[in-house]
Design a protein around this motif. Structure first.
Motif, PDB file in Angstrom:
ATOM      1  N   PHE A   1     -56.070  15.716  48.164  1.00 51.18           N
ATOM      2  CA  PHE A   1     -56.233  15.665  46.728  1.00 51.18           C
ATOM      3  C   PHE A   1     -55.771  14.306  46.244  1.00 51.18           C
ATOM      4  O   PHE A   1     -54.597  13.965  46.375  1.00 51.18           O
ATOM      5  CB  PHE A   1     -55.417  16.790  46.070  1.00 51.18           C
ATOM      6  N   GLU A   2     -56.683  13.539  45.696  1.00 54.02           N
ATOM      7  CA  GLU A   2     -56.379  12.192  45.228  1.00 54.02           C
ATOM      8  C   GLU A   2     -55.906  12.243  43.776  1.00 54.02           C
ATOM      9  O   GLU A   2     -56.540  12.881  42.937  1.00 54.02           O
ATOM     10  CB  GLU A   2     -57.636  11.337  45.333  1.00 54.02           C
ATOM     11  N   ILE A   3     -54.786  11.565  43.511  1.00 55.66           N
ATOM     12  CA  ILE A   3     -54.281  11.463  42.146  1.00 55.66           C
ATOM     13  C   ILE A   3     -53.976   9.995  41.846  1.00 55.66           C
ATOM     14  O   ILE A   3     -54.031   9.152  42.734  1.00 55.66           O
ATOM     15  CB  ILE A   3     -53.024  12.339  41.907  1.00 55.66           C
ATOM     16  N   GLY A   4     -53.646   9.699  40.607  1.00 52.97           N
ATOM     17  CA  GLY A   4     -53.373   8.330  40.194  1.00 52.97           C
ATOM     18  C   GLY A   4     -51.962   8.150  39.684  1.00 52.97           C
ATOM     19  O   GLY A   4     -51.101   9.022  39.852  1.00 52.97           O
ATOM     20  N   LEU A   5     -51.739   7.014  39.052  1.00 54.08           N
ATOM     21  CA  LEU A   5     -50.424   6.706  38.482  1.00 54.08           C
ATOM     22  C   LEU A   5     -50.009   7.769  37.475  1.00 54.08           C
ATOM     23  O   LEU A   5     -50.837   8.320  36.748  1.00 54.08           O
ATOM     24  CB  LEU A   5     -50.453   5.355  37.765  1.00 54.08           C
ATOM     25  N   ASN A   6     -48.718   8.045  37.444  1.00 50.99           N
ATOM     26  CA  ASN A   6     -48.100   8.976  36.494  1.00 50.99           C
ATOM     27  C   ASN A   6     -48.599  10.416  36.625  1.00 50.99           C
ATOM     28  O   ASN A   6     -48.410  11.216  35.715  1.00 50.99           O
ATOM     29  CB  ASN A   6     -48.248   8.471  35.060  1.00 50.99           C
TER      30      ASN A   6
ATOM     31  N   PRO B   1     -55.478   2.087  50.597  1.00 51.52           N
ATOM     32  CA  PRO B   1     -54.126   2.620  50.809  1.00 51.52           C
ATOM     33  C   PRO B   1     -53.768   3.708  49.791  1.00 51.52           C
ATOM     34  O   PRO B   1     -54.095   3.600  48.615  1.00 51.52           O
ATOM     35  CB  PRO B   1     -53.233   1.394  50.636  1.00 51.52           C
ATOM     36  N   TYR B   2     -53.110   4.741  50.294  1.00 49.72           N
ATOM     37  CA  TYR B   2     -52.624   5.831  49.464  1.00 49.72           C
ATOM     38  C   TYR B   2     -51.160   6.077  49.787  1.00 49.72           C
ATOM     39  O   TYR B   2     -50.756   5.991  50.945  1.00 49.72           O
ATOM     40  CB  TYR B   2     -53.378   7.135  49.764  1.00 49.72           C
ATOM     41  N   LEU B   3     -50.384   6.448  48.778  1.00 48.20           N
ATOM     42  CA  LEU B   3     -49.004   6.859  49.004  1.00 48.20           C
ATOM     43  C   LEU B   3     -48.985   8.375  49.164  1.00 48.20           C
ATOM     44  O   LEU B   3     -49.625   9.104  48.400  1.00 48.20           O
ATOM     45  CB  LEU B   3     -48.109   6.449  47.840  1.00 48.20           C
TER      46      LEU B   3
ATOM     47  N   LYS C   1     -48.343  18.114  50.919  1.00 50.70           N
ATOM     48  CA  LYS C   1     -48.697  17.329  52.107  1.00 50.70           C
ATOM     49  C   LYS C   1     -50.109  16.752  52.025  1.00 50.70           C
ATOM     50  O   LYS C   1     -50.425  15.807  52.714  1.00 50.70           O
ATOM     51  CB  LYS C   1     -48.589  18.194  53.366  1.00 50.70           C
ATOM     52  N   LYS C   2     -50.941  17.345  51.170  1.00 48.36           N
ATOM     53  CA  LYS C   2     -52.325  16.909  51.045  1.00 48.36           C
ATOM     54  C   LYS C   2     -52.543  15.986  49.849  1.00 48.36           C
ATOM     55  O   LYS C   2     -53.640  15.455  49.685  1.00 48.36           O
ATOM     56  CB  LYS C   2     -53.233  18.125  50.934  1.00 48.36           C
ATOM     57  N   MET C   3     -51.540  15.823  49.029  1.00 48.43           N
ATOM     58  CA  MET C   3     -51.662  14.985  47.829  1.00 48.43           C
ATOM     59  C   MET C   3     -51.493  13.528  48.210  1.00 48.43           C
ATOM     60  O   MET C   3     -50.648  13.192  49.038  1.00 48.43           O
ATOM     61  CB  MET C   3     -50.603  15.370  46.801  1.00 48.43           C
ATOM     62  N   LYS C   4     -52.298  12.649  47.586  1.00 47.50           N
ATOM     63  CA  LYS C   4     -52.171  11.228  47.866  1.00 47.50           C
ATOM     64  C   LYS C   4     -52.432  10.442  46.588  1.00 47.50           C
ATOM     65  O   LYS C   4     -53.340  10.741  45.824  1.00 47.50           O
ATOM     66  CB  LYS C   4     -53.108  10.803  48.986  1.00 47.50           C
ATOM     67  N   VAL C   5     -51.585   9.419  46.382  1.00 54.49           N
ATOM     68  CA  VAL C   5     -51.669   8.594  45.180  1.00 54.49           C
ATOM     69  C   VAL C   5     -52.480   7.340  45.509  1.00 54.49           C
ATOM     70  O   VAL C   5     -52.126   6.576  46.417  1.00 54.49           O
ATOM     71  CB  VAL C   5     -50.263   8.201  44.679  1.00 54.49           C
ATOM     72  N   LYS C   6     -53.528   7.126  44.755  1.00 57.93           N
ATOM     73  CA  LYS C   6     -54.423   5.984  44.971  1.00 57.93           C
ATOM     74  C   LYS C   6     -53.711   4.675  44.608  1.00 57.93           C
ATOM     75  O   LYS C   6     -53.170   4.538  43.509  1.00 57.93           O
ATOM     76  CB  LYS C   6     -55.664   6.164  44.097  1.00 57.93           C
TER      77      LYS C   6
END
Length: 164
Positions: free
Chosen positions: A28-33, A137-139, A157-162
């Motif tokens: 699951f891709e998410i962004g800032l904040n 890159p993802y955090l 574990k599946k979440m990643k910050v773009k």
């Protein structure tokens, strides 16, 4: 009526199991904040900068916040709570020594270990050196299995910050 309840129960059970057995690649891709939820805790990238170091290396300076929404439990974490992963699956870890040097120049409250009290939050700056050729890159965050992970199937574990 009893004969309908049993097949309906098994149908719902099968649907639930098939949803829970999705591939690990379903990130699951998410962004800032936006928050990564892990039980009563939230992890948030509030900002980041990409700084050129040399012709081969980029430094990622990431503002990272932990929010403890628990009523009584303290959240203990350290600077290896997050890592960067690229499109090829390469993993890059936080550079603790550079964090300490940055804190000496620009104090941001660096600690070797954080103890975030209930109903509070703490922030730090994480430092990652990546090759310039890194693609997408993802955090991501790491952590131990907690009771809240049962209900959401360790979604954190599946979440990643773009970061691009």
């Amino acid at each position: 009526m009893k004969s309908l309840k049993s097949p309906l129960f098994f149908l719902l059970l099968i649907i639930g199991l098939s949803i829970s057995c999705k591939s690990e690649s379903d990130d699951f891709e998410i962004g800032l904040n936006e928050s990564i939820y892990h039980d009563d805790f939230e992890y948030v990238v509030t900002d980041y900068k990409v700084l050129p170091i040399d012709e081969y290396t980029s430094r990622y300076r990431i503002n990272f916040k932990v929010i403890n929404n628990a009523e009584v439990v303290e959240h203990t974490w350290n600077n290896s709570i997050a890592y960067i992963v690229d499109s090829k699956g390469n993993i890059y870890n936080n550079n603790k020594e550079l964090q300490i040097k940055l804190n000496d120049r620009e104090p941001f409250g660096w600690k070797n270990e954080y103890h975030t009290h209930p109903k509070s939050e703490e922030s730090t700056i994480l430092i990652f050196d990546l090759p310039k050729k890194v693609d997408q890159p993802y955090l991501k965050v790491s952590g131990k299995f907690l009771m809240g992970d049962v209900l959401d199937l360790s979604k954190y574990k599946k979440m990643k910050v773009k970061l691009f």
